[in-house]
Design a protein around this motif. Structure first.
Motif, PDB file in Angstrom:
ATOM      1  N   ILE A 416      47.144  41.855  42.796  1.00 24.20           N
ATOM      2  CA  ILE A 416      46.018  41.111  42.074  1.00 24.20           C
ATOM      3  C   ILE A 416      45.844  41.942  40.932  1.00 24.20           C
ATOM      4  N   SER A 417      45.622  41.318  39.609  1.00 27.31           N
ATOM      5  CA  SER A 417      45.509  42.086  38.289  1.00 27.31           C
ATOM      6  C   SER A 417      44.444  43.269  38.516  1.00 27.31           C
ATOM      7  N   SER A 418      43.026  42.942  39.078  1.00 33.85           N
ATOM      8  CA  SER A 418      42.186  43.750  39.081  1.00 33.85           C
ATOM      9  C   SER A 418      41.953  44.286  40.656  1.00 33.85           C
ATOM     10  N   GLY A 471      36.619  39.970  48.123  1.00 34.76           N
ATOM     11  CA  GLY A 471      36.072  39.620  46.999  1.00 34.76           C
ATOM     12  C   GLY A 471      36.689  38.742  46.321  1.00 34.76           C
ATOM     13  N   ILE A 472      38.205  38.667  46.168  1.00 37.31           N
ATOM     14  CA  ILE A 472      39.163  37.993  45.392  1.00 37.31           C
ATOM     15  C   ILE A 472      39.016  36.618  46.186  1.00 37.31           C
ATOM     16  N   ILE A 473      38.823  36.521  47.327  1.00 36.76           N
ATOM     17  CA  ILE A 473      38.694  35.299  48.186  1.00 36.76           C
ATOM     18  C   ILE A 473      37.477  34.594  47.604  1.00 36.76           C
ATOM     19  N   GLU A 474      36.449  35.095  47.743  1.00 36.41           N
ATOM     20  CA  GLU A 474      34.923  34.591  47.350  1.00 36.41           C
ATOM     21  C   GLU A 474      35.080  34.360  45.977  1.00 36.41           C
ATOM     22  N   ALA A 475      35.703  35.058  44.928  1.00 36.73           N
ATOM     23  CA  ALA A 475      35.953  34.767  43.460  1.00 36.73           C
ATOM     24  C   ALA A 475      36.605  33.351  43.093  1.00 36.73           C
ATOM     25  N   VAL A 476      37.743  33.270  43.903  1.00 37.05           N
ATOM     26  CA  VAL A 476      38.693  32.096  43.495  1.00 37.05           C
ATOM     27  C   VAL A 476      37.758  30.769  44.138  1.00 37.05           C
ATOM     28  N   ASP A 530      46.367  35.835  39.441  1.00 43.83           N
ATOM     29  CA  ASP A 530      45.811  35.945  40.875  1.00 43.83           C
ATOM     30  C   ASP A 530      45.586  34.736  41.808  1.00 43.83           C
ATOM     31  N   ILE A 531      45.141  33.405  40.976  1.00 43.74           N
ATOM     32  CA  ILE A 531      44.987  32.560  41.680  1.00 43.74           C
ATOM     33  C   ILE A 531      46.185  31.942  42.374  1.00 43.74           C
TER      34      ILE A 531
END
Length: 680
Positions: A416-418, A471-476, A530-531
């Motif tokens: 993931i980029s970040s 965090g990435i799950i919630e963000a998407v 990332d998506i």
């Protein structure tokens, strides 16, 4: 196209090209890699130690030659002479880039030491351990009745404890005479009796031993290794600790490690050595944390997936990389620490490894089955152990099915980029306002949200460093709810979404969460790549679950259990918005914590449970996702968010997802996101 060497850092997965001669520490800083240095690169502090890896890395698309870094220099030699460097280690400030290279940053070289969130779940376990303490009084030797000390110890155990045919580990035999005489013929022995063989003495102490008896329950995962130090007399977990699996530098997913073994002669030996060294370090660390000596750890239970199982045992995993995915053995194993070369534990310490279910469904899935008991469920339960390789169980009293699905490391923040591992400063939760499209977030190490008073003061020391798996799950999911992402996973432009946070990135767009570049900090975004990574991971997970549902002939399940340390931190609502799990009422989605670790603790503390799981695994129906023709169909349909064809009626009761479409040349749809939605 740049011909500069490619530098890839693990475990972060960050990569970039740098001119020949660039110090590794400089490359790390420019990429935002978490590599420590106190002396500013003068070669004094040694905080920037790194481990280069050589050979073929198909996962990364590089071959690393022996000359990929500059030669060992005088500064490194001076430090090695004075304080010592581990074999294979280099100083990042001294080693310079000469060619394509894969570089591992060990935990002790990281500024923000990773938080491996695999704490022990509270669980009532009936204590019936395989190893117990027995105090005995032994007859003194008699010239008129010549027998050995060991034989008289065995007789005492028979007469005083009704223990028949007792044997002893050789290290115990070697020390027995001293122990007997020091204890004035009164001693305590640790006796291992698991029902599979004769009772076996694994340790002895003079007099009455009151220092305790301990065991380790270890969940050996592809990304993290978690251990629970347990009192074998009371069942109390004295300490829990975890480290990153060092094998991640050979490949983040299991098949990459199999490929590394195939393409690099001796690669399997290298990976076995790496994981065993880490297990020794973890045993010493957890014992020190609990304030006990490692000599008191006389039993260890391992649970692991099949590839980790083979690499732990020193077996080349090459057969697991091709059909029919044959295991060297699927049975439970009873060994000693000496058999596995684990030097931190007593050589005679007993090792039990749970049985594997199938070639891609391992002892970790068996441990989940032992912990969650789907075969005793009155309703149809789907149990998902979320990780780099997801283990999935579906069952009730009539039948239990199991499969594994290669989700990859995106759920854990890798690729993931970040992205980053869970550590202080990492974004672990996020909410996006549906009208303004502005985010607010929480980071590990701070209880406040970013829009609350005091948040920025409390996070000043760690900073906002990146975004972890939860965090990435919630963000998407939040981007989908807020109309920033359409059902196909495309991020809209600023014009389409109505927010300047949608920023152009080549031919696609990214969503800006946090920008600290003005202060020298990171710029944290969710990119189109990332998506896609999350879509691939969640599609594999959902497709695996659908295959099991097909096998049972059902279109829905009664409840979903999210297991695994990572699963415990996933928001059920966001998991359902993404389409990670089938649609069920939200109150029917629960967390089991680290169920594999709990299963390991049960097997550690209760010898009867070992026989139980050995029986249960033979009754589980295995479904092999790699050869199932419908897996690809389910995978493709699951790429949509939440799904292309499956209805999600329960999700619709909670939130309505905007009907936006962001085709690259198309309209913005109704991207204003104006609608009712929940806030929680």
């Amino acid at each position: 196209m740049s011909t500069d060497p490619l530098v890839i850092f693990t475990p972060s997965g960050k990569r970039g090209r740098f001119p020949v001669g660039t110090p590794v520490l400089t490359a790390a800083r420019q990429l935002g890699v978490d590599l420590d240095s106190v002396c500013g690169g003068r070669g004094i502090c040694s905080k920037c130690q790194i481990t280069p890896s050589y050979g073929d890395f198909p996962k990364h698309g590089v071959t690393v030659a022996q000359g990929a870094l500059s030669d060992w220099n005088a500064v490194e030699q001076r430090y090695d002479d004075k304080r010592g460097l581990k074999a294979g280690r280099r100083l990042g400030c001294q080693a310079t880039v000469q060619g394509d290279v894969v570089i591992d940053v060990p935990p002790e070289s990281q500024v923000h030491r990773q938080v491996v969130r695999k704490a022990a779940s509270a669980r009532a376990i009936e204590m019936d351990p395989a190893t117990r303490l027995f105090y005995i009084e032994v007859e003194e030797p008699d010239m008129h009745e010549p027998t050995g000390d060991l034989e008289r110890v065995a007789r005492a155990l028979r007469d005083q404890w009704d223990m028949q045919d007792v044997t002893a580990a050789f290290p115990v035999v070697a020390q027995l005479q001293k122990i007997l005489r020091k204890g004035d013929w009164k001693i305590t022995v640790a006796l291992h009796k698991d029902g599979a063989g004769a009772p076996h003495i694994t340790a002895a102490w003079p007099g009455l031993h009151e220092g305790g008896l301990y065991g380790l329950a270890i969940d050996l995962g592809s990304t993290t290794i978690a251990a629970h130090l347990t009192n074998l007399e009371t069942g109390e977990v004295k300490a829990s600790s975890g480290i990153m699996n060092p094998q991640i530098r050979f490949g983040e997913d299991l098949m990459s490690r199999v490929s590394y073994s195939m393409m690099n002669p001796g690669g399997d030996v290298e990976m076995t050595r790496a994981v065993r060294e880490s297990l020794d370090a973890l045993a010493q660390e957890i014992a020190a944390e609990a304030g006990i000596d490692t000599s008191l750890i006389l039993e260890t239970v391992f649970v692991c997936n099949p590839v980790m199982h083979h690499l732990l045992l020193g077996i080349d995993p090459v057969e697991l990389g091709q059909a029919p995915f044959a295991l060297a053995t699927s049975d439970a194993l009873s060994l000693t620490a000496a058999d596995l070369g684990l030097s931190a534990l007593p050589a005679s310490a007993q090792i039990y490894i749970l049985p594997c279910i199938a070639g891609h469904v391992g002892a970790d899935a068996a441990a989940v089955a032992l912990s969650e008991e789907p075969g005793k469920s009155d309703d149809l339960a789907l149990i998902v152990d979320v990780g780099t390789n997801a283990e999935i169980l579906l069952g009730d009293r009539s039948r239990v099915l199991a499969c594994s699905s290669p989700t990859g490391p995106a759920f854990e923040g890798a690729q993931i980029s970040s992205g980053q591992r869970a550590a202080p400063g990492a974004i672990e939760a996020i909410r996006i306002d549906p009208v303004t499209k502005d985010p607010r977030f929480k980071v590990i190490g701070c209880d406040k949200w970013s829009d609350e008073d005091g948040f920025w003061d409390e996070t000043a020391q760690t900073g906002i460093t990146g975004i972890c798996g939860s965090g990435i799950i919630e963000a998407v999911a939040e981007m989908r709810i807020a109309g920033l992402v359409d059902a196909k996973g495309l991020i809209g432009s600023a014009e389409q979404t109505g927010t300047e946070r949608s920023i152009p990135e080549g031919r696609t767009h990214a969503y800006l969460i946090h920008d600290a570049t003005a202060d020298g900090g990171p710029r944290i975004t969710v990119t189109q790549g990332d998506i896609r990574a999350i879509q691939l991971a969640k599609s594999a997970l959902y497709a695996g679950a659908r295959l099991l549902m097909d096998e049972r002939g059902v279109d829905k399940v009664d409840r979903v259990v999210l297991a695994g340390a990572f699963g415990a931190h996933i928001s059920p609502l966001h998991a359902m918005v993404l389409g990670m799990i089938p649609d069920v009422p939200l109150d029917k989605v629960t967390s089991a914590g680290n169920a594999a670790g709990t299963g390991a603790r049960i097997a550690l503390c209760n010898v009867t449970s070992r026989r139980e799981i050995e029986r249960v695994v033979r009754e589980i129906t295995k479904v092999e996702t790699a050869i199932e023709p419908r897996f690809q169909e389910h995978f493709v349909n699951a790429n949509a968010i939440p799904h292309a064809t499956d209805p999600f009626p329960e999700l619709a009761k909670l939130t309505s997802l905007p009907q936006v479409s962001f085709n690259t040349g198309g309209s913005g749809g109704d991207g204003d996101g104006r609608r009712r939605r929940r806030r929680g």
